[in-house]
Write an enzyme that holds these catalytic residues in place. Structure first.
Site, mmCIF file in Angstrom:
data_model
loop_
_atom_site.group_PDB
_atom_site.id
_atom_site.type_symbol
_atom_site.label_atom_id
_atom_site.label_comp_id
_atom_site.label_asym_id
_atom_site.label_seq_id
_atom_site.Cartn_x
_atom_site.Cartn_y
_atom_site.Cartn_z
ATOM 1 C CG ASP A 1 -2.094 -0.946 1.055
ATOM 2 O OD1 ASP A 1 -2.264 -1.466 -0.066
ATOM 3 O OD2 ASP A 1 -2.813 -1.195 2.037
ATOM 4 C CG HIS B 1 -5.295 6.640 6.175
ATOM 5 N ND1 HIS B 1 -6.367 6.417 7.004
ATOM 6 C CD2 HIS B 1 -5.799 6.707 4.906
ATOM 7 C CE1 HIS B 1 -7.475 6.349 6.285
ATOM 8 N NE2 HIS B 1 -7.158 6.533 5.013
ATOM 9 N N GLY C 1 -2.082 3.410 4.568
ATOM 10 C CA GLY C 1 -3.101 3.867 3.636
ATOM 11 C C GLY C 1 -2.626 4.892 2.631
ATOM 12 C CG ASP D 1 -10.953 10.240 2.681
ATOM 13 O OD1 ASP D 1 -11.242 9.033 2.647
ATOM 14 O OD2 ASP D 1 -10.090 10.755 1.950
ATOM 15 C CG HIS E 1 -10.659 5.291 3.258
ATOM 16 N ND1 HIS E 1 -10.559 5.877 2.021
ATOM 17 C CD2 HIS E 1 -10.748 3.949 3.043
ATOM 18 C CE1 HIS E 1 -10.578 4.943 1.088
ATOM 19 N NE2 HIS E 1 -10.694 3.764 1.678
ATOM 20 C CG ASP F 1 -11.816 8.661 -0.558
ATOM 21 O OD1 ASP F 1 -12.434 9.596 -0.015
ATOM 22 O OD2 ASP F 1 -10.909 8.021 0.011
ATOM 23 C CE1 TYR G 1 -6.467 6.949 -3.398
ATOM 24 C CE2 TYR G 1 -8.682 6.590 -2.568
ATOM 25 C CZ TYR G 1 -7.352 6.857 -2.341
ATOM 26 O OH TYR G 1 -6.897 7.051 -1.065
#
Length: 622
Positions: free
Chosen positions: A102, A144, A152, A179, A181, A267, A306
């Site tokens: 990642d 992250h 991340g 976000d 996440h 995202d 992304y």
């Protein structure tokens, strides 16, 4: 041609940070994170002429020292040293710092991190300095990254570094994350403090990073200052606003932050490669507009995203919203126009994805969040203290070795008082030499010798010329063309060692009898250690009568010592002539006295004797 209306009550001073090199990096083929999206955003901003409405700045690159305000020294050192060429040699540390699939190692990794972190730090300083109302850094938002490891797609947590800058001037800071996440890195950094309240709206469940449950509220002093609103797949605009607005409004009214940091991860938009929400571009931007309406210093950063064509659209639209500008729905011509086909519109519509967030579920989550917020006191206060040092004032920090850190006492010891500095740099290592002239005719050779000896002592004590111009990390100021520390106290000046010249200036004093009017002549000679003399026998504390020939012999020996010292030092012709003249004066005075008794006295504090002419009997004392 249709126009998208952007509602804004007032114009804001907006600063926009962009480094043209940020789009040159790549995580590798097939990796979803593409820094190239930053270049696409900036290209749209320029072609919409938004750069004319705001201050566009190129941020300074963050230094390792700035990064270690949050991250560990070992982790930042690893990021600084690791390259694709030596990654095998650092395989053990690669596992330790969670670098791999990642978070791959790519060419220019540390430079990419320094651009991202430097933009957010500079943006925060722009707000704390009162120069802007809103600061934008779309290259930031890497929420992250942990203190000691990557996570991340994030290596250095620029958000935490920016919040630390804001906390220098603001008692409380609010962090809002939209976000998809969970912003686990930022929440973890401030999980035990009440000075930062983190609020995250994210997908929760079998989804990275797996944290951010509604029951995660913080610990210790920071208990109930972590607000998490877990959501499910298919979240749409209407439901998102129904939970976002009341929660943020309650926090604003009760917590009363001094500044806001908004992470605008794209995202959460519909159609993202890694996302599962169904937000349109307008629904995403409505959160930005709502936070802007509170008229607080606001730092806006990027984050995830992304599907890069949608990321560029959303962040360009939100830039216009923050400026209060109406942007055309038809995209202007730009260098990446082919990315936006076939519509070529400034829009990201929602799709027909099913919303798994039922009204009952959202109502239950909202009730739990408000219950947690009731446990925090109204606007928690902070004890007054001195504002910490501003790292951005270190103009020459790049020239310093980040591995060498000095205490303030050590830095003060490197600064010499002004009265010890030379008047010009071409004098070499000589210090400020006091002029002990011989009969006012100039500086003697002995003074030059002692100055050289004093320089060698000062160099032994670590007080070289280079140290005098050393620029400390605690800030300096200019004074009389020299660098001086701001925090230098009067005790530092008083405690500075200044050698007294009297102890190092032995001399021979020849004085005529008080009964006659004769002039006084004074000879300055070198140190005793520099004069080659014969070892004399110990002289007891008694008086010894001497005849005139003995006195003349002692005077001649002293003159010979002076001549030997002058020859060893290669003194200038002027001092040689001066000493010779004085020796002739001594001989003339002795001849004029016609064998008058003269007393010769040796000072125990000097290395060579002093000769005095007295009308009484001649004696010698030790």
């Amino acid at each position: 041609m249709a126009t998208l209306a952007v509602h804004s009550k007032s114009k804001k001073r907006v600063s926009y940070f962009y480094d043209e090199d940020v789009g040159n990096f790549t995580y590798g083929q097939g990796h979803p994170m593409k820094p190239h999206r930053m270049r696409m955003v900036h290209d749209l901003v320029v072609n919409y002429n938004l750069f004319k409405k705001m201050e566009v700045l190129s941020p300074k690159r963050a230094t390792p020292r700035q990064m270690t305000r949050f991250h560990t020294d070992e982790y930042i050192d690893f990021l600084y040293r690791v390259t694709p060429q030596n990654v095998e040699e650092l395989s053990m540390q690669q596992t330790r710092f969670n670098v791999g699939e990642d978070c791959p190692i790519f060419e220019g990794l540390f430079e990419f991190c320094s651009i991202s972190a430097g933009g957010s730090i500079d943006a925060a300083n722009k707000l704390t300095g009162g120069e802007s109302d809103i600061a934008i850094n779309w290259s930031g938002g890497l929420h992250h990254a942990k203190r000691f490891e990557a996570s991340g797609f994030c290596y250095v947590n620029d958000i935490v570094l920016a919040i630390l800058e804001l906390l220098r001037y603001h008692q409380r800071v609010l962090y809002i994350d939209i976000d998809i996440h969970h912003g686990d890195g930022v929440e973890e950094a401030f999980y035990t403090t009440d000075r930062v309240l983190t609020c995250s709206f994210h997908k929760f469940g079998q989804f990275f990073p797996g944290t951010g449950d509604v029951s995660d509220v913080g610990i210790g002093t920071g208990k109930h200052y972590a607000v998490n609103f877990p959501l499910k797949d298919g979240m749409d605009d209407w439901n998102y606003q129904n939970v976002f607005r009341p929660v943020v409004e309650h926090i604003m009214g009760w917590y009363r932050p001094g500044a806001v940091v908004l992470q605008c991860g794209a995202d959460s938009l519909a159609g993202d490669r890694l996302g599962c929400f169904n937000l349109s571009m307008k629904g995403h931007a409505a959160c930005v507009e709502f936070v802007k309406g509170f008229n607080l210093p606001m730092l806006v950063v990027g984050g995830g995203g992304y599907t890069i064509r949608n990321v560029a659209r959303a962040w360009t639209y939100e830039t216009g919203l923050l400026l209060g500008e109406n942007l055309s729905e038809d995209l202007p011509y730009n260098n990446f126009l082919e990315y936006y086909g076939p519509e070529y519109k400034l829009d990201v519509p929602a799709n027909n994805m099913e919303n798994m967030n039922t009204p009952a579920y959202l109502a239950d989550m909202k009730a739990k969040v408000f219950e947690n917020l009731r446990n925090i006191p109204f606007a928690p206060s902070v004890q007054m203290q001195q504002v910490p040092y501003d790292y951005e004032s270190e103009e020459d920090e790049d020239n310093e070795n980040p591995d060498i850190r000095m205490s303030q006492r050590q830095r003060n010891a490197l600064v010499a008082p002004e009265n010890e500095l030379s008047d010009s740099e071409d004098e070499g290592n000589r210090r400020n030499e006091r002029n002990y002239n011989t009969n006012g005719k100039g500086e003697s050779s002995t003074r030059k010798s002692r100055a050289s000896h004093k320089n060698s002592s000062n160099e032994h004590e670590g007080r070289s010329t280079s140290s005098r111009t050393h620029k400390s990390g605690s800030g300096v100021r200019e004074k009389d063309g020299r660098k001086m520390l701001k925090t230098r106290s009067i005790d530092d000046v008083l405690n500075t060692t200044i050698r007294k010249p009297s102890a190092e200036r032995p001399s021979i004093m020849v004085t005529s009898s008080p009964s006659t009017n004769t002039s006084t002549s004074k000879h300055t000679i070198p140190l005793a250690s520099e004069v080659i003399t014969k070892q004399e026998p110990e002289i007891l504390d008694s008086t010894v009568s001497l005849t005139q020939p003995q006195i003349e012999d002692a005077t001649n020996k002293t003159s010979d010592s002076i001549n030997n010292a002058d020859n060893n030092e290669n003194d200038d012709n002027e001092n040689d002539n001066e000493i010779k003249d004085n020796k002739e004066e001594i001989k003339d005075d002795n001849n004029d006295k016609n064998n008058e008794p003269v007393a010769m006295e040796i000072d125990t504090n000097e290395t060579l004797p002093e000769v005095k002419q007295e009308p009484e009997d001649v004696v010698m004392q030790q």
